[in-house]
Design an enzyme around this catalytic site. Structure first.
Site, PDB file in Angstrom:
ATOM      1  N   THR A 103       4.894   0.812   6.620  1.00 21.93           N
ATOM      2  CA  THR A 103       3.502   0.441   6.854  1.00 21.93           C
ATOM      3  C   THR A 103       2.898   1.432   7.831  1.00 21.93           C
ATOM      4  O   THR A 103       3.492   1.716   8.865  1.00 21.93           O
ATOM      5  CB  THR A 103       3.350  -0.984   7.435  1.00 21.93           C
ATOM      6  OG1 THR A 103       2.021  -1.164   7.937  1.00 21.93           O
ATOM      7  CG2 THR A 103       4.333  -1.260   8.553  1.00 21.93           C
ATOM      8  N   GLY A 116       0.811  -1.206   0.000  1.00 21.73           N
ATOM      9  CA  GLY A 116       0.000   0.000   0.000  1.00 21.73           C
ATOM     10  C   GLY A 116       0.847   1.258   0.000  1.00 21.73           C
ATOM     11  O   GLY A 116       1.987   1.251   0.458  1.00 21.73           O
ATOM     12  N   ARG A 134     -23.817   7.063  15.307  1.00 27.21           N
ATOM     13  CA  ARG A 134     -23.342   7.441  13.977  1.00 27.21           C
ATOM     14  C   ARG A 134     -21.976   6.805  13.722  1.00 27.21           C
ATOM     15  O   ARG A 134     -21.195   6.595  14.651  1.00 27.21           O
ATOM     16  CB  ARG A 134     -23.225   8.966  13.851  1.00 27.21           C
ATOM     17  CG  ARG A 134     -24.571   9.687  13.905  1.00 27.21           C
ATOM     18  CD  ARG A 134     -25.377   9.413  12.636  1.00 27.21           C
ATOM     19  NE  ARG A 134     -26.575  10.239  12.581  1.00 27.21           N
ATOM     20  CZ  ARG A 134     -27.733   9.920  13.134  1.00 27.21           C
ATOM     21  NH1 ARG A 134     -27.841   8.771  13.800  1.00 27.21           N
ATOM     22  NH2 ARG A 134     -28.781  10.726  13.024  1.00 27.21           N
ATOM     23  N   MET A 138      -7.627   2.484  10.171  1.00 23.54           N
ATOM     24  CA  MET A 138      -6.907   1.328   9.653  1.00 23.54           C
ATOM     25  C   MET A 138      -6.192   0.589  10.781  1.00 23.54           C
ATOM     26  O   MET A 138      -5.933   1.145  11.841  1.00 23.54           O
ATOM     27  CB  MET A 138      -5.937   1.761   8.564  1.00 23.54           C
ATOM     28  CG  MET A 138      -6.627   2.127   7.267  1.00 23.54           C
ATOM     29  SD  MET A 138      -5.483   2.472   5.923  1.00 23.54           S
ATOM     30  CE  MET A 138      -6.651   2.510   4.542  1.00 23.54           C
ATOM     31  N   LYS A 170      -0.811  -6.497  -5.598  1.00 19.72           N
ATOM     32  CA  LYS A 170      -1.493  -7.599  -6.277  1.00 19.72           C
ATOM     33  C   LYS A 170      -0.564  -8.532  -7.037  1.00 19.72           C
ATOM     34  O   LYS A 170      -1.008  -9.533  -7.580  1.00 19.72           O
ATOM     35  CB  LYS A 170      -2.533  -7.029  -7.253  1.00 19.72           C
ATOM     36  CG  LYS A 170      -3.614  -6.190  -6.589  1.00 19.72           C
ATOM     37  CD  LYS A 170      -4.553  -5.590  -7.620  1.00 19.72           C
ATOM     38  CE  LYS A 170      -5.577  -4.678  -6.954  1.00 19.72           C
ATOM     39  NZ  LYS A 170      -6.468  -4.027  -7.945  1.00 19.72           N
ATOM     40  N   ASP A 179       0.445   0.854   9.603  1.00 18.22           N
ATOM     41  CA  ASP A 179      -0.029   0.097  10.768  1.00 18.22           C
ATOM     42  C   ASP A 179       1.028  -0.016  11.862  1.00 18.22           C
ATOM     43  O   ASP A 179       0.719  -0.412  12.984  1.00 18.22           O
ATOM     44  CB  ASP A 179      -0.468  -1.307  10.355  1.00 18.22           C
ATOM     45  CG  ASP A 179      -1.780  -1.314   9.593  1.00 18.22           C
ATOM     46  OD1 ASP A 179      -2.423  -0.251   9.518  1.00 18.22           O
ATOM     47  OD2 ASP A 179      -2.157  -2.379   9.060  1.00 18.22           O
ATOM     48  N   ARG A 237      -3.947   7.364   4.603  1.00 18.70           N
ATOM     49  CA  ARG A 237      -2.680   7.014   3.965  1.00 18.70           C
ATOM     50  C   ARG A 237      -2.325   7.945   2.806  1.00 18.70           C
ATOM     51  O   ARG A 237      -1.345   7.718   2.099  1.00 18.70           O
ATOM     52  CB  ARG A 237      -2.708   5.571   3.502  1.00 18.70           C
ATOM     53  CG  ARG A 237      -3.619   5.258   2.346  1.00 18.70           C
ATOM     54  CD  ARG A 237      -3.673   3.764   2.050  1.00 18.70           C
ATOM     55  NE  ARG A 237      -2.433   3.095   2.314  1.00 18.70           N
ATOM     56  CZ  ARG A 237      -2.332   1.855   2.804  1.00 18.70           C
ATOM     57  NH1 ARG A 237      -3.421   1.169   3.091  1.00 18.70           N
ATOM     58  NH2 ARG A 237      -1.165   1.299   2.997  1.00 18.70           N
ATOM     59  N   HIS A 277      -8.972   5.422   3.257  1.00 21.06           N
ATOM     60  CA  HIS A 277      -7.702   5.785   2.633  1.00 21.06           C
ATOM     61  C   HIS A 277      -7.296   7.227   2.868  1.00 21.06           C
ATOM     62  O   HIS A 277      -6.178   7.621   2.490  1.00 21.06           O
ATOM     63  CB  HIS A 277      -7.767   5.484   1.133  1.00 21.06           C
ATOM     64  CG  HIS A 277      -7.772   4.024   0.824  1.00 21.06           C
ATOM     65  ND1 HIS A 277      -8.896   3.250   0.948  1.00 21.06           N
ATOM     66  CD2 HIS A 277      -6.769   3.186   0.461  1.00 21.06           C
ATOM     67  CE1 HIS A 277      -8.600   1.994   0.639  1.00 21.06           C
ATOM     68  NE2 HIS A 277      -7.318   1.935   0.343  1.00 21.06           N
TER      69      HIS A 277
END
Length: 362
Positions: A139, A11, A280, A183, A75, A141, A289, A286
């Protein structure tokens, strides 16, 4: 001139361009040329190859830009490369030997691979095959082993915190329960940092499965005669006790299921368990990022790029750049890929968050 290949895989992430610029600027006074592969190693596996010459002029000023000028993909992992058969099915092939052979044929003296856990596993395999490789951890994360921080993480937290601050005021004005999804597939660092920075009442992370009933109890404590408000920060990979992560099948070639939308699942579960308050949901997705990296990530990314180039000059291959104890160092690729960095139950930051009264649903 010797040649170095740079790749950016997985990503996108704020700070990628700053790493590229750091490498190129450090190499400017050496006998190395820097080349970039378009869309990670896909640029090398294509026929013809798709690579660009990265000169100081090409990278001038890119450190303030989000994304990556080399583009990226998650991918086309050469260890599990998707190929469509004649009958329309997708099978996966290991093309790592072909990749190593093409890198040699193109006469690259070293590879600097910028990416997360999956990308560094590719680095480790290339190193095993004799390709001189340096890894740079990436990353948002922040879940890579052997480094305290990865670039992009602090920018994601800043984005999430600013969004959370806006939700607090509307929650208070309307006596609502606000759920903000951030995320964090397997690690809850973004949610944890945002919860502390924003003053959340509840924080739900992948490492701690939550009880919906306990969440309802916590919410009710915040309301008196129908008045009050609750702000919840929720990792996309969080899941209920005896439940599963919420996601759907990813795109062809993707290694992961596609997460996102657990905020709506939590909202529905709270209502089923008797929560009568107005709820809510907000999914940042995204937004976290993209955009300009904050100063911390620009500095960290630039230092990572310079360190990666210096490891090449030292011929200290099979290493990943690392940030440890406020210093930019390196570690072996085997250590870097030995596991993920998650929020342990005895983590000091988690314990401090509990001390603040933040609930984790357990």
């Amino acid at each position: 001139m010797k040649k170095i290949l740079i790749t950016t895989g997985g990503g996108d992430c704020p700070g990628l361009n700053a790493v590229i610029r750091g490498i190129v600027k450090r190499a400017a006074t050496t006998d190395y040329e820097i080349w970039g592969s378009i869309e990670a190693f896909q640029g090398i596996l294509k026929d013809p190859v798709e690579i660009i010459h990265l000169t100081p002029d090409v990278v001038a000023g890119i450190h303030v830009k989000g994304g990556t000028i080399l583009k990226t993909t998650n991918k086309f992992n050469p260890l599990k490369y998707p190929v469509q058969t004649a009958d329309g099915k997708v099978v996966y092939e290991n093309r790592i030997n072909e990749l190593a052979s093409k890198i040699r044929d193109l006469a690259f003296d070293a590879v600097i691979n910028i990416g997360g856990d999956g990308s560094q596993r590719i680095s480790a395999e290339l190193h095993r095959l004799g390709i001189p490789v340096i890894g740079v951890p990436k990353t948002i994360d922040n879940d890579l082993q052997a480094t305290d921080f990865t670039f992009g993480f602090q920018t994601a937290v800043q984005c999430a915190t600013e969004s959370f601050d806006k939700l607090v005021t509307t929650a208070e004005s309307h006596n609502r329960v606000m759920i903000m999804e951030v995320m964090g597939r397997d690690a809850g660092w973004i949610a944890l940092h945002t919860a502390i920075a924003g003053g959340a009442e509840i924080c739900l992370i992948p490492e701690i499965p939550y009880s919906v009933e306990k969440l309802v109890e916590s919410i009710e404590k915040r309301f008196v005669n129908g008045r009050g408000f609750v702000n919840i920060v929720l990792s996309e990979g969080a899941k209920p006790i005896e439940g599963e992560v919420f996601g759907r099948k990813g795109d062809v070639g993707s290694e992961h299921i596609r997460l996102g939308g657990v905020a709506f699942e939590l909202s529905a579960a709270l209502r089923r368990s008797g929560c009568q308050h107005d709820i809510r949901e907000t999914i940042l997705g995204h937004i976290q990022r993209g955009g300009t990296p904050i100063a911390f990530d620009r500095v960290l990314s630039t230092l990572f790029g310079v360190k990666a180039m210096e490891l090449v000059l030292e011929k200290n291959f099979g290493q990943m750049v690392s940030y440890r104890g406020n210093e930019v160092v390196s570690c072996s690729l085997s250590d870097a890929t030995s596991g993920s960095r998650q929020v342990d139950l005895d983590n000091k930051m988690l314990l401090l968050a509990r001390g603040l009264g933040i609930e984790f649903g357990d």
